[in-house]
Design a protein around this motif. Structure first.
Motif, short mmCIF file in Angstrom:
data_model
loop_
_atom_site.label_atom_id
_atom_site.label_comp_id
_atom_site.label_asym_id
_atom_site.label_seq_id
_atom_site.Cartn_x
_atom_site.Cartn_y
_atom_site.Cartn_z
N SER A 61 -5.16 -35.76 62.90
CA SER A 61 -6.24 -36.07 62.26
C SER A 61 -7.40 -35.01 62.76
O SER A 61 -7.95 -34.60 61.93
CB SER A 61 -6.90 -37.52 62.73
OG SER A 61 -5.96 -38.54 62.05
N ARG A 91 1.53 -37.08 54.34
CA ARG A 91 0.86 -38.59 54.45
C ARG A 91 -0.54 -38.24 54.15
O ARG A 91 -1.52 -39.49 54.32
CB ARG A 91 1.32 -38.97 55.84
CG ARG A 91 2.63 -39.36 56.15
CD ARG A 91 2.94 -39.78 57.60
NE ARG A 91 4.28 -40.23 57.65
CZ ARG A 91 4.45 -41.48 57.74
NH1 ARG A 91 3.56 -42.26 57.53
NH2 ARG A 91 5.76 -41.71 57.89
N LYS A 141 0.47 -50.12 58.41
CA LYS A 141 -0.70 -50.24 57.96
C LYS A 141 -1.79 -49.52 58.86
O LYS A 141 -2.89 -49.02 58.02
CB LYS A 141 -1.01 -51.87 57.76
CG LYS A 141 -0.17 -52.51 56.72
CD LYS A 141 -0.51 -53.85 56.32
CE LYS A 141 0.24 -54.69 55.53
NZ LYS A 141 0.31 -56.09 55.54
N ASN A 144 -1.89 -45.76 58.71
CA ASN A 144 -2.31 -45.50 57.31
C ASN A 144 -3.85 -45.83 56.65
O ASN A 144 -4.14 -45.96 55.72
CB ASN A 144 -1.22 -45.60 56.24
CG ASN A 144 -0.11 -44.84 56.75
OD1 ASN A 144 0.08 -43.59 56.48
ND2 ASN A 144 0.98 -45.46 57.19
N SER A 145 -4.58 -45.91 57.95
CA SER A 145 -5.94 -46.33 57.48
C SER A 145 -6.96 -45.79 58.59
O SER A 145 -6.63 -45.06 59.50
CB SER A 145 -6.06 -47.92 57.57
OG SER A 145 -5.78 -48.42 58.95
N GLN A 150 -4.23 -39.93 57.61
CA GLN A 150 -2.99 -40.13 56.98
C GLN A 150 -3.35 -41.41 56.12
O GLN A 150 -4.03 -42.25 56.25
CB GLN A 150 -1.80 -40.84 57.58
CG GLN A 150 -1.58 -40.42 58.91
CD GLN A 150 -0.24 -40.79 59.42
OE1 GLN A 150 0.26 -39.81 59.74
NE2 GLN A 150 0.07 -42.25 59.53
N ARG A 151 -2.74 -41.06 54.85
CA ARG A 151 -2.94 -42.22 53.70
C ARG A 151 -1.64 -42.32 52.98
O ARG A 151 -1.35 -41.95 51.62
CB ARG A 151 -4.04 -42.11 52.79
CG ARG A 151 -5.40 -41.96 53.34
CD ARG A 151 -5.95 -43.59 53.82
NE ARG A 151 -7.43 -43.44 54.03
CZ ARG A 151 -7.68 -43.33 55.10
NH1 ARG A 151 -6.97 -42.97 56.20
NH2 ARG A 151 -9.07 -43.35 55.47
N GLU A 154 -0.99 -44.03 49.31
CA GLU A 154 -1.84 -43.14 48.33
C GLU A 154 -1.02 -41.86 47.77
O GLU A 154 -1.01 -41.64 46.70
CB GLU A 154 -3.25 -42.77 48.76
CG GLU A 154 -4.13 -43.90 48.98
CD GLU A 154 -5.64 -43.25 49.62
OE1 GLU A 154 -5.99 -42.20 49.22
OE2 GLU A 154 -6.17 -44.07 50.41
N CYS A 155 -0.38 -41.32 49.07
CA CYS A 155 0.64 -40.06 48.65
C CYS A 155 1.63 -40.56 47.70
O CYS A 155 2.15 -39.85 46.69
CB CYS A 155 1.10 -39.68 49.83
SG CYS A 155 -0.13 -38.66 50.81
#
Length: 186
Positions: A61, A91, A141, A144-145, A150-151, A154-155
């Protein structure tokens, strides 16, 4: 004008089989395959940071915020003189968009039932993944928030092609061969 390189991007959750697919395509097409996290693991090593899951997410990040979506991709692309390579494990949606804007991107999502993915992750005991199914789902979860860059989900939604991996390796290989045929790679 130089021809754009083609990237076969492979996305999927923990235990989905994305690296298995990357290895299969790499061997079949005789092209290099990289995990998007490799530059991050190298950076963690240089900084003396233990490369566990939590530390890599935090460092990732920070790197993403400081260096942008191009850092991970460009670091890997520079390693390959050829015009075709595989990058698995992306991600971050803006990294997918960066690849789409700057390369010929074929994005393949490998999906699998969460229970099957959990069982696979327990078997491989990689990077301290969860030991209970509920913990596995909750960790996925949370990772990925916000505030993480990372998401993953969505990827996966950005993929051009989907392969479900709930069956045998032979079935998976047949599905991947269909993707390769569809993209005129075999």
């Amino acid at each position: 004008m130089k021809e754009k390189k083609t990237i076969i991007g492979i996305v999927g959750g923990i235990g989905s089989g994305k690296d298995t697919v990357a290895d299969y395509i790499s061997e079949k097409l005789k092209i290099p395959a990289f995990q998007i996290s490799q530059p991050l693991k190298d950076l963690a090593s240089e900084k003396g940071i233990e490369p566990n899951r939590e530390n890599l997410i935090k460092l990732g990040s920070e790197v993403f915020r400081d260096r942008g979506p191009s850092f991970f991709v460009e670091t890997l692309v520079k390693k390959v003189p050829d015009n075709l390579l595989i990058i698995s494990g992306t991600r971050i949606p803006s990294v997918v968009e960066y690849m789409r804007d700057n390369y010929n991107l074929m994005l393949l999502a490998v999906t699998a039932d969460p229970q099957i993915r959990f069982e696979r992750s327990v078997l491989r005991d990689k990077l301290g993944e969860a030991t209970k199914f509920a913990q596995f789902i909750e960790r996925e979860k949370r990772e990925n928030s916000a505030p993480n860059a990372q998401r993953l989900f969505e990827c996966i939604e950005l993929a051009d092609y989907y392969v479900e991996n709930n069956d045998s390796l032979e079935v998976l290989h047949n599905k991947v061969d269909e993707f390769l045929k569809d993209k005129s790679l075999i």
